[in-house]
Design a protein around this motif. Sequence first.
Motif, short mmCIF file in Angstrom:
data_model
loop_
_atom_site.label_atom_id
_atom_site.label_comp_id
_atom_site.label_asym_id
_atom_site.label_seq_id
_atom_site.Cartn_x
_atom_site.Cartn_y
_atom_site.Cartn_z
N LYS A 181 0.82 -1.21 0.00
CA LYS A 181 0.00 0.00 0.00
C LYS A 181 0.86 1.27 0.00
O LYS A 181 0.38 2.35 -0.38
CB LYS A 181 -0.94 0.01 1.22
CG LYS A 181 -2.25 -0.74 1.00
CD LYS A 181 -3.14 -0.68 2.23
CE LYS A 181 -3.62 0.72 2.54
NZ LYS A 181 -4.53 1.27 1.48
N GLU A 182 2.09 1.15 0.44
CA GLU A 182 2.99 2.31 0.47
C GLU A 182 3.64 2.57 -0.88
O GLU A 182 4.25 3.63 -1.08
CB GLU A 182 4.09 2.08 1.53
CG GLU A 182 3.57 1.89 2.95
CD GLU A 182 2.77 3.08 3.44
OE1 GLU A 182 3.21 4.23 3.18
OE2 GLU A 182 1.70 2.88 4.03
N ARG A 183 3.52 1.62 -1.80
CA ARG A 183 4.12 1.80 -3.13
C ARG A 183 3.18 2.53 -4.07
O ARG A 183 1.97 2.61 -3.85
CB ARG A 183 4.48 0.42 -3.71
CG ARG A 183 5.60 -0.29 -2.97
CD ARG A 183 5.73 -1.74 -3.38
NE ARG A 183 5.93 -1.90 -4.83
CZ ARG A 183 5.99 -3.09 -5.41
NH1 ARG A 183 5.86 -4.20 -4.71
NH2 ARG A 183 6.18 -3.18 -6.72
N HIS A 184 3.76 3.08 -5.12
CA HIS A 184 2.95 3.78 -6.13
C HIS A 184 2.56 2.80 -7.23
O HIS A 184 3.42 2.26 -7.93
CB HIS A 184 3.74 4.95 -6.73
CG HIS A 184 3.00 5.65 -7.83
ND1 HIS A 184 1.88 6.43 -7.59
CD2 HIS A 184 3.21 5.68 -9.19
CE1 HIS A 184 1.42 6.90 -8.73
NE2 HIS A 184 2.20 6.46 -9.71
N TRP A 185 1.27 2.57 -7.37
CA TRP A 185 0.76 1.67 -8.39
C TRP A 185 -0.01 2.47 -9.44
O TRP A 185 -0.79 3.37 -9.10
CB TRP A 185 -0.16 0.61 -7.78
CG TRP A 185 0.50 -0.26 -6.76
CD1 TRP A 185 0.50 -0.08 -5.41
CD2 TRP A 185 1.27 -1.44 -7.00
NE1 TRP A 185 1.22 -1.08 -4.79
CE2 TRP A 185 1.71 -1.93 -5.74
CE3 TRP A 185 1.64 -2.14 -8.16
CZ2 TRP A 185 2.48 -3.07 -5.61
CZ3 TRP A 185 2.41 -3.28 -8.04
CH2 TRP A 185 2.83 -3.74 -6.77
N THR A 186 0.16 2.12 -10.69
CA THR A 186 -0.57 2.80 -11.76
C THR A 186 -1.86 2.06 -12.12
O THR A 186 -2.76 2.64 -12.72
CB THR A 186 0.31 2.90 -13.02
OG1 THR A 186 0.73 1.59 -13.43
CG2 THR A 186 1.53 3.76 -12.74
N ASP A 187 -1.93 0.78 -11.73
CA ASP A 187 -3.11 -0.04 -12.04
C ASP A 187 -4.18 0.20 -10.98
O ASP A 187 -3.99 -0.15 -9.81
CB ASP A 187 -2.71 -1.51 -12.09
CG ASP A 187 -3.83 -2.40 -12.63
OD1 ASP A 187 -5.00 -2.10 -12.35
OD2 ASP A 187 -3.51 -3.37 -13.34
N PRO A 188 -5.35 0.75 -11.34
CA PRO A 188 -6.40 1.01 -10.35
C PRO A 188 -6.96 -0.26 -9.71
O PRO A 188 -7.43 -0.24 -8.57
CB PRO A 188 -7.48 1.75 -11.16
CG PRO A 188 -7.22 1.37 -12.59
CD PRO A 188 -5.74 1.20 -12.70
N ASP A 189 -6.90 -1.38 -10.44
CA ASP A 189 -7.40 -2.65 -9.88
C ASP A 189 -6.54 -3.09 -8.69
O ASP A 189 -7.05 -3.58 -7.68
CB ASP A 189 -7.40 -3.75 -10.94
CG ASP A 189 -8.48 -3.53 -11.98
OD1 ASP A 189 -9.47 -2.84 -11.67
OD2 ASP A 189 -8.34 -4.05 -13.11
N ILE A 190 -5.23 -2.92 -8.82
CA ILE A 190 -4.32 -3.28 -7.73
C ILE A 190 -4.59 -2.40 -6.52
O ILE A 190 -4.67 -2.88 -5.38
CB ILE A 190 -2.85 -3.17 -8.17
CG1 ILE A 190 -2.50 -4.28 -9.16
CG2 ILE A 190 -1.91 -3.24 -6.96
CD1 ILE A 190 -1.06 -4.26 -9.65
N ILE A 191 -4.76 -1.11 -6.74
CA ILE A 191 -5.03 -0.17 -5.65
C ILE A 191 -6.31 -0.54 -4.93
O ILE A 191 -6.37 -0.57 -3.69
CB ILE A 191 -5.11 1.27 -6.20
CG1 ILE A 191 -3.76 1.70 -6.78
CG2 ILE A 191 -5.55 2.24 -5.10
CD1 ILE A 191 -3.80 3.02 -7.53
N ASP A 192 -7.35 -0.86 -5.69
CA ASP A 192 -8.65 -1.22 -5.10
C ASP A 192 -8.56 -2.53 -4.33
O ASP A 192 -9.07 -2.65 -3.21
CB ASP A 192 -9.69 -1.32 -6.21
CG ASP A 192 -11.11 -1.48 -5.66
OD1 ASP A 192 -11.43 -0.79 -4.67
OD2 ASP A 192 -11.86 -2.29 -6.21
N ASP A 193 -7.91 -3.53 -4.92
CA ASP A 193 -7.79 -4.84 -4.25
C ASP A 193 -6.97 -4.72 -2.96
O ASP A 193 -7.31 -5.33 -1.95
CB ASP A 193 -7.13 -5.86 -5.18
CG ASP A 193 -8.05 -6.30 -6.31
OD1 ASP A 193 -9.28 -6.16 -6.15
OD2 ASP A 193 -7.56 -6.78 -7.35
#
Length: 241
Positions: free
Chosen positions: A95-107
């Motif tokens: 959760k502390e990393r920057h993700w560009t994929d919104p699905d990963i962020i939501d999951d």
Amino acid sequence: YELCFCLWALTYECNGSWSIRNTFHRDNAVNSLVDLVSSAPREKVVRVALSALRTLAQCDAENSPCPAGKREITGSTYLSDMIGCGLIKYVDQMKERHWTDPDIIDDLSVLHRVLHENFKEMTRWDVYFAEVQQGQLAWGHLHSERFFKENIRQFEGPNGDFYVVKLLVALTASNDEEVQSIACYDLGEFVRHYPNGRAIARSLGAKDIVMKLVDHPNKELQRHALTAISKMMVMNWAAVN
């Protein structure tokens, strides 16, 4: 990726099939998915593994209850498996990393919430039991003298078959040397604190198996094996201390 995708697709059948839910639990699918989340080099594999874990965590038995006499398997069962595999730590870090994929962020957001909610409801013994069941032992407060003093009777199990002790004996043959070391430590503490623990450990073959690790090339494992054997052989460990 293809194998992970197949598992992910099957998770959508869990709500409608007790057999599929049971197979996922029986065959340690959660363990494999957590391994992918923690170590897969490609983001698309992580995305699919997280999605599969989220679906498992939220599944229920409303449309397909378990057969009579069988254990019910629901999202709570999988959440316990996930906690035993250390998924909370991985999710917190991710959760502390920057993700560009919104699905990963939501999951990650959903998994973070449900894992922490379930963890709050679990006793220390529940967490320990899940850890041992998954074979994912890690040093911490669950592997301490205080924990064993407070929970020693729990090792008997509801059926009096010392199931957890049997699992610990099996884990001394793990491919992970740290897991082997912790299993040796825990067996030694069981023997030290449980009345007649020496005889029980011996009857389950613990002494013979741990004895083989005394000459292990890993010095840390060798030390824990030797200490465990000492506890199994000494009549009154407290007096020695």
